[in-house]
Design an enzyme around this catalytic site. Structure first.
Site, short mmCIF file in Angstrom:
data_model
loop_
_atom_site.label_atom_id
_atom_site.label_comp_id
_atom_site.label_asym_id
_atom_site.label_seq_id
_atom_site.Cartn_x
_atom_site.Cartn_y
_atom_site.Cartn_z
N SER A 124 -9.67 -1.28 7.36
CA SER A 124 -9.11 -1.00 6.03
C SER A 124 -8.37 -2.14 5.36
O SER A 124 -8.03 -2.05 4.19
CB SER A 124 -8.19 0.21 6.09
OG SER A 124 -8.96 1.39 6.12
N SER A 131 -9.69 1.21 3.25
CA SER A 131 -8.86 2.03 2.39
C SER A 131 -7.82 1.26 1.60
O SER A 131 -7.30 1.79 0.62
CB SER A 131 -8.15 3.08 3.25
OG SER A 131 -7.24 2.47 4.14
N LYS A 139 0.86 -1.19 0.00
CA LYS A 139 0.00 0.00 0.00
C LYS A 139 0.90 1.24 0.00
O LYS A 139 1.95 1.25 0.65
CB LYS A 139 -0.87 -0.05 1.26
CG LYS A 139 -1.97 0.98 1.35
CD LYS A 139 -2.82 0.71 2.61
CE LYS A 139 -3.95 1.70 2.81
NZ LYS A 139 -4.77 1.38 3.99
#
Lengths: 487, 102, 491
Positions: free
Chosen positions: C180, C156, C81
Site C-alpha cells: 500500500s 491504499s 494518511k
C-alpha cells in the site's frame, strides 16, 4: 423400588483479580469504585490504533500463583484473541490464552474431615483481561462502564474432582488464603476480586447402570456460603430432575443457571450451550513470552510456605488444635506474628491464645487486620513470657496488647503502668491473707471443719485475698500461703 | 459447479461478523468468497508438514511494561466520541440476556 | 516562487527554513496554494488544516528567528494518511464508520513529526481501512492519478502518493500492509519505502493486518525518504512489536546515502516477473542494466513459494482484519444505526450501513478463515506458507545483496477497471505482498515510463533492518537517472 446411588461431581472455573497497580495492558490505575468511565485510556477503550503492552507484574504474579498451585510452568507462552461481541468488551475480543497457557497440570490441597488433605487437580491457569461492566438500570437501556475493562485476571480451571458443596467451599477458602499469602490478589469475593463458577453434575447409579446428568454452570456467586449452597441446591435439583425426566448429559445440553441468594435457588439463564465460535488466534499485537528456568526459579523463591502446610505443621509441631491452627493461618500476617513470637521464646499455646483471642478481638473491634495493629512479635512474645512466669494473669494479656496498639512502650512498661504485675512477694501476701482470715471467721471455720463446705470456703477466702490485692496477687502463691495456714 | 461456500454458510459468517446483509449481498458474497477461497486453496499444493507456522516475523519475545500508573483519559474524553452517553456511561439498548457474556 | 519552493527537496527546503532564508510560512502557503489549484482535480485530501498550519509555521519561524534549536523537519509542510490518529481533525480511515471520529491521542509517528517541527497540513485519502489497491474503496472521496485523471493513483495510500506527486505536500506518510505504499508510489512516480516490520511504531495507526502493517514515507526522492526515516524509525514503548534498538540499532539513514554499494549483487527471480506487462518488464530490465553499468552483478535466485503469497496474504490479513475491525460497532465511538431494535442491531446494522463492500468482503473472508472447522485449513495453513515464503527470502539473501522486481504487473489502471473482480485486484499485489509476509523492507523508485507516459516503479528488497543499505542502493540508480525529476503536467 429401585436402588439409586448418587455422587455429585464439581469442577470449578475461577477468576482471580491480580493485585497490580495498573491494568493488564495499559497504565490505567486499578481502584475499587470511582467515577464511571474515569479510569479508561485509548488502550482499554479499544480505540482504533491503540496497542496493548503487557504488565510485567501481572505476569509475574500469575507465575507465582501457578507455582503455588503446583503447575508446570511453560517455557513458551503467548496471547490469543477470543472474539465475541458484547458492550462491555470494547474491542469485541478479549486478550486471553488459548492453546499455550503459561501453566498447566497442577493441584491444590484442601482440608477435609479432620486433618486430612484432598488433592484437587488444576487443569490449567492462564492470564486474561477482564471486561467492563454493563449496568442494567430502570428504563429501556443499559449503561456501560469500562473502569474494570482490562483488569488482569488469572483464570484457574480445576478438574471435576470435588464431590460436595463443603469441598467446593474448602477449595475456595484455601485458594483465597494462598493468593492472599502470596500477595497475588486481595481476593475479596464481595468485591468481585475472586469469582467462582462451579460446573456441577451427578453421577448416578440406578439399577446397576451409570448415568450422568447434564452439566450446569452456576453464576452470580459472591460469597463462600452462596458457593456451597448453590452446589448443594444443584445436587438435589438435578437428582429430582433426573428421577422425573431421566435426562442425561449429551453434547450441547450444558446449561447456565444463576444463583438467587434471596430464594436460595438457581434460575435457568441459558438452556443450551450456545454454538459459540470464539475464533481464537494469536494476538499479533503482543509478543510471546519465553520463560527461562532461571526466571521461573526466581519466581519460586518469592513463594512462602503455603497456608495449609503451615496449618498442618502447627498441629504437629506446636500441638495446637486444628481449630487454632486454622485461625492462626487464615492470614499470612497473623501466622508470621505467631511464628515470630514463638521464635522469640513465647510458648506456642500461650502465644496462640494471645493472638487468637485478644489479638483478633482487637482487630475486629478496630475493623482492621492484625497486620495493621502495630503489634510486633517481640511484644507478643514478651506478654506470653510474662503470663508464663505468672508476672501477669492471662486476663491482663489483652489489656497490654490493646495498649500496645497505641504506644511503642514495651510489654513490661505497659504492665507496670497499668498496674497489672501480680504481687508475688510472699510476706506482703501473707499479711493480706492474715487480714482476710481475721475478717472472715465463719469461712475459716468452714475450711477447718473439712467436709463439703471446705472447698467452697477456701475459694471464698482466695477471692477475698484477690479482692484486697485488687486482682494483682499471684494466685499460685496465695494458694500456697492458704494451704500453709490451714495445713 | 457447486460453490465453495453456500449461502447458509455465508449467512452464518455474516452473523458471526455482525453484518446485517441483504439477501442480494449474501448471494453476491457467496459467489465472490467461493472464487477467492478456491484460489486460496492453491496453498494445498504445498506440503507444509513439519513447517512451523509463522504468526510473527519478528524473532523477539518478552516485551513488558512496568506496573506504573499513567494518566487516564477521564470520563469526558472517554465518552467524547460515543454515539449515545449520559455524561457517565455509554448507553446501549437494554441488554436482556446477560448470560451471553463469556 | 511558490512552485520553485515546492520543487526543492525536503532536505534543501528545511535547510533554507532553518537558515531563515525562506520562512516556514512561505512554504506552507506555497503548499496550500498548490492544494487550492490541484486538489479539486486530484482529490487527495480528506482534511486540511490551513489556519493551524500557518499558526504552527509562524511558531517555528519565530523559534528560528530567536535562534532556538529546531527539529529535523523544521517548517516542512507534510501530510499523513488518514489512518494515523491525530488529536486535530478527524481520523476517518476513509470510512463512513469513522467519519466523525476525533481521536483523543496522537499516533507515535505524529508525535515524532511534531517533535521535529514538521507542519502537518492535512490528512490523505485512502482505501477504506487500507483495504484496496486503487483508493477506489474510499468511503469518503475519490482520488485520481495526477498523471492521468482517468486512472487510479494506486492504493491504499493513494492520497499520499497523489499528493506528493502533484506537489500538494513536501512528503507524506503512508502505510503498507501488502504493498500500500510501494504500489501507489509506483503508479504516481514517487519514492515509497516500506520499512522492516517493527522498525516504525504502529501505535496510533488504525490496524488492518497487525502482523503486516508498517508506516513509511512517500517522497519525491530517495534521500528525502532517508530524512523521514531519521524521524520516524525507532522503538516505542507503546508498541510491543516495535523492535528494541539494542537488537536493531537505528542508523543515520542519510549518512552514507551517496555512497554506492561496491560489488553489488542483484538477485532476480523469474517468479517475480511472471505476468508483468511487457513495458513494465522492459523498464525493470533497463533499470537493472543501469546497475550493471555501475558495476553490479546479477544472479538468478529461486523463490519457489512466492506464487502462494497472495493466497497466504488474503487469509492472514483478512483474519487479522476481521478481529481488528470488530471494535467498530457503534457502541463506544463511530457510526451507530438510527433506530436499533436491540443492542445486537447496534452492531449488525451500524456495521452493515457504514462499512463499504470491500471491507465487508474481507471481514467475511477473515471470519470464515478463523471460524471453527476452517482454522487449520486456512489460517494455520497460511501461517505455514508464510514461513516458507520467508525462507525463500532468507535463502535468496544468502546469494545477493538485494532483490529487484517490478512493483506491480501494470502501470496505473483505469478507474473502475478492476473494481468488479476482487480476485483480479488482489492478484495485482503479487510482487509486493511477499515482502510484508516476510517482514523485510522494500522500496519503490521511479524507473521509467510506459507508452501512456505513466510511471513504472522498480521494487528493491533487502534483508530485515537494512533500510540504510536499501536507500543507498536506490540512490545509486537515482543519482544517474532523471525519472524521479519528472512531475505530472496534466493537473
Amino acid at each position: 423400588m429401585s436402588s439409586v446411588e448418587c455422587k455429585v461431581v464439581i469442577g470449578l472455573e475461577i477468576h482471580v483479580q491480580l493485585l497490580t497497580k495498573t491494568k493488564m495492558f495499559c497504565g490505567c490505575a486499578l481502584e475499587f469504585a470511582g467515577e464511571p468511565n474515569s479510569r479508561v485510556c485509548p488502550v482499554c477503550l479499544g480505540l482504533p490504533g491503540s496497542l496493548p503492552v503487557m504488565n510485567r507484574k501481572a505476569f509475574e504474579l500469575s507465575v507465582m500463583a501457578g507455582l503455588a498451585l503446583n503447575c508446570k510452568i511453560a517455557n513458551f507462552t503467548k496471547w490469543d484473541r477470543k472474539s465475541y461481541y458484547y458492550p462491555d468488551l470494547p474491542k469485541n475480543y478479549q486478550i486471553s490464552q488459548y492453546d499455550l497457557p503459561f501453566s498447566e497440570h497442577g493441584f491444590i490441597e484442601i482440608p477435609v474431615n479432620s486433618g486430612d488433605a484432598k488433592r484437587i487437580r488444576i487443569t490449567r491457569a492462564h492470564l486474561e483481561e477482564d471486561a467492563g461492566k454493563n449496568v442494567h438500570t430502570a428504563g429501556n437501556f443499559s449503561q456501560v462502564d469500562l473502569n474494570r475493562a482490562g483488569t488482569p485476571l488469572l483464570e484457574i480451571v480445576t478438574e471435576p474432582d470435588m464431590n460436595s458443596g463443603s469441598e467446593v467451599r474448602a477449595l475456595a477458602i484455601e485458594l483465597q488464603r494462598i493468593v492472599q499469602y502470596l500477595g497475588v490478589s486481595e481476593a475479596s469475593m464481595q468485591k468481585g476480586q475472586m469469582r467462582f463458577e462451579p460446573n456441577v453434575n451427578l453421577h448416578i447409579i440406578k439399577d446397576g447402570k451409570e448415568y450422568k446428568t447434564p452439566i450446569t454452570e452456576v453464576k452470580n456467586l459472591n460469597s463462600f456460603r452462596a458457593l456451597e449452597e448453590s452446589v448443594n441446591y444443584e445436587h438435589s435439583r438435578q437428582l429430582e430432575e433426573f428421577l422425573a425426566t431421566g435426562k442425561t448429559m449429551e453434547m450441547g445440553n450444558k446449561s447456565t443457571r444463576g444463583w438467587d441468594a434471596d430464594r436460595g435457588v438457581t434460575v435457568l439463564q441459558r438452556e443450551k450451550e450456545e454454538a459459540h465460535d470464539y475464533r481464537y488466534f494469536p494476538d499479533p499485537d503482543l509478543l510471546p513470552v519465553k520463560l527461562t528456568d532461571e526466571w521461573i526459579e526466581d519466581m519460586r523463591s518469592k513463594l512462602c510456605e503455603l497456608p495449609l502446610q503451615k496449618q498442618f505443621r502447627y498441629v504437629k509441631e506446636f500441638k495446637l488444635s486444628e481449630y487454632d491452627a486454622g485461625v492462626l493461618t487464615a492470614e499470612r500476617a497473623v501466622a508470621e506474628l505467631f511464628e515470630g513470637a514463638v521464635e522469640q521464646g513465647g510458648e506456642p499455646k500461650r502465644v496462640c491464645n494471645i493472638i487468637s483471642q485478644a489479638g483478633l478481638k482487637l482487630a475486629n473491634e478496630a475493623g482492621r487486620s492484625m497486620a495493621e495493629l502495630n503489634i510486633d512479635a517481640e511484644g507478643v512474645a514478651a506478654i506470653a513470657k510474662m503470663v508464663e512466669a505468672n508476672e501477669i494473669n492471662a486476663g491482663a494479656a489483652g489489656a497490654i496488647l490493646a495498649e500496645m496498639t497505641k504506644t511503642d512502650k514495651s510489654a513490661k512498661a505497659i504492665a507496670e503502668e497499668l498496674n497489672l504485675i501480680q504481687k508475688s512477694d510472699a510476706s506482703e501476701l501473707e499479711g493480706l491473707v492474715d487480714a482476710v482470715i481475721a475478717e472472715n471467721p465463719q469461712a475459716v471455720d468452714d475450711v477447718k471443719s473439712g467436709g463439703k463446705k471446705s472447698k467452697a470456703a477456701r475459694g471464698f477466702l482466695m477471692g477475698k485475698v484477690m479482692q484486697k490485692a485488687k486482682g494483682q496477687a499471684n494466685p499460685k502463691i496465695v494458694s500456697q500461703i492458704l494451704a500453709k495456714k490451714f495445713g | 459447479m457447486a460453490q465453495k461456500i453456500d449461502i447458509d454458510q455465508v449467512r452464518k459468517v455474516a452473523n458471526l461478523s455482525r453484518l446485517d446483509l441483504s439477501s442480494e449481498q449474501l448471494t453476491e458474497f457467496a459467489g465472490q468468497l467461493s472464487s477467492i477461497l478456491e484460489y486460496v486453496e492453491k496453498m494445498n499444493e504445498l506440503d507444509t508438514d513439519g513447517v512451523e507456522p509463522l504468526a510473527h516475523c519478528l524473532e523477539v519475545s518478552n516485551c513488558f511494561r512496568e506496573d506504573i500508573a499513567k494518566e487516564s483519559l477521564g470520563t469526558d474524553k472517554t465518552l467524547s466520541n460515543a454515539p449515545e452517553q449520559d455524561g457517565q456511561f455509554f448507553i446501549v439498548p437494554k441488554i436482556l440476556d446477560e448470560s451471553n457474556a463469556s | 516562487m511558490s512552485d520553485e519552493l515546492l520543487s526543492l527537496s525536503c532536505r534543501k527546503l528545511t535547510e533554507l527554513i532553518r537558515r531563515g532564508e525562506v520562512s516556514s510560512r512561505k512554504a506552507v502557503e506555497a503548499v496550500f496554494s498548490s492544494i487550492e489549484k490541484t486538489e479539486p482535480v486530484v482529490g487527495a485530501y480528506l482534511s486540511t488544516f490551513i489556519d493551524e498550519s500557518l499558526e504552527r509555521a509562524d511558531e517555528i519561524d519565530s523559534k528560528i528567528a530567536a535562534g532556538k534549536k529546531v527539529g529535523k523537519l523544521a517548517g516542512l509542510p507534510i501530510a499523513v494518511k488518514d489512518n494515523m490518529c491525530t488529536t486535530f481533525g478527524a481520523t476517518t480511515c476513509g470510512s463512513k464508520i469513522l467519519e466523525n471520529f476525533h481521536a483523543p491521542y496522537n499516533a507515535a509517528v505524529i508525535e515524532r513529526l511534531l517533535a521535529e517541527d514538521a507542519v502537518i497540513v492535512g490528512k490523505l485519502n485512502m482505501d477504506e481501512f487500507a483495504m484496496g489497491s486503487s483508493t477506489e474503496n474510499s468511503g469518503l472521496k475519490k482520488t485520481v492519478n495526477p498523471w492521468d485523471v482517468n486512472r487510479v493513483p494506486g492504493g491504499s495510500s493513494g492520497g499520499s502518493a497523489a499528493a506528493v506527486a502533484s506537489g500538494m505536500c513536501m512528503a507524506a506518510l503512508g502505510s503498507d500492509t501488502g504493498g500500500s505504499i510501494r504500489q501507489p508510489a509506483s503508479f504516481c512516480g514517487v519514492v515509497g519505502l516500506k520499512p522492516t516490520y517493527g522498525r516504525v511504531s504502529r501505535y496510533g495507526l488504525v490496524a488492518y493486518g497487525s502482523s503486516l502493517d508498517q508506516i513509511g514515507p512517500l517522497t519525491r526522492d530517495v534521500a528525502d525518504a532517508g530524512l523521514m526515516m531519521n524521524v520516524i524509525a525507532g522503538h516505542d514503548d507503546n508498541d510491543s512489536t516495535s523492535v528494541n534498538e539494542k537488537i536493531a540499532p537505528v542508523p543515520d539513514y542519510l549518512e552514507n546515502i551517496e555512497k554506492g554499494i561496491e560489488g553489488l549483487t542483484i538477485g532476480v527471480a523469474p517468479q517475480f516477473h511472471a505476468g508483468a506487462d511487457v513495458e513494465v518488464l522492459s523498464a525493470i530490465e533497463d533499470a537493472i542494466e543501469v546497475y550493471k553499468g555501475l558495476g553490479a552483478k546479477v544472479v538468478e535466485i529461486d523463490m519457489p513459494h512466492i506464487d502462494y503469497s497472495v493466497a497466504a496474504y488474503y487469509v492472514i490479513a483478512t483474519a487479522e482484519a476481521s478481529s481488528n475491525l470488530a471494535r467498530f460497532d457503534g457502541v463506544h465511538y463511530g457510526h451507530r444505526t438510527a433506530k436499533p431494535e436491540d443492542y445486537i442491531e447496534v452492531y449488525s446494522k451500524s456495521r452493515a450501513e457504514a462499512f463499504g463492500t470491500e471491507v465487508k468482503r474481507r471481514i467475511m473472508l477473515g471470519t470464515y478463515a478463523l471460524s471453527s472447522g476452517y482454522y487449520d485449513a486456512y489460517y494455520l495453513k497460511a501461517l505455514k506458507v508464510r514461513s516458507l515464503i520467508r525462507s525463500d527470502f532468507t535463502g535468496a539473501f544468502e546469494k545477493c545483496d538485494c532483490i529487484m522486481t517490478p512493483v506491480s504487473p501494470t502501470t496505473a489502471f483505469k478507474i473502475g477497471e478492476n473494481i468488479d473482480d476482487p480476485l483480479k485486484m488482489y492478484l495485482s499485489d503479487i510482487y509486493t505482498i511477499g515482502v510484508n509476509l516476510a517482514g523485510i523492507p522494500g522500496i519503490s523508485i521511479p524507473c521509467g515510463f510506459d507508452g501512456n507516459d505513466l510511471p513504472v516503479g522498480l521494487q528493491i528488497l533487502t534483508p530485515a533492518f537494512t533500510e540504510s543499505k536499501l536507500l543507498r542502493i536506490a540512490r545509486m540508480f537515482e543519482s544517474c537517472t532523471e525519472f524521479h525529476k519528472r512531475r505530472p503536467q496534466k493537473v
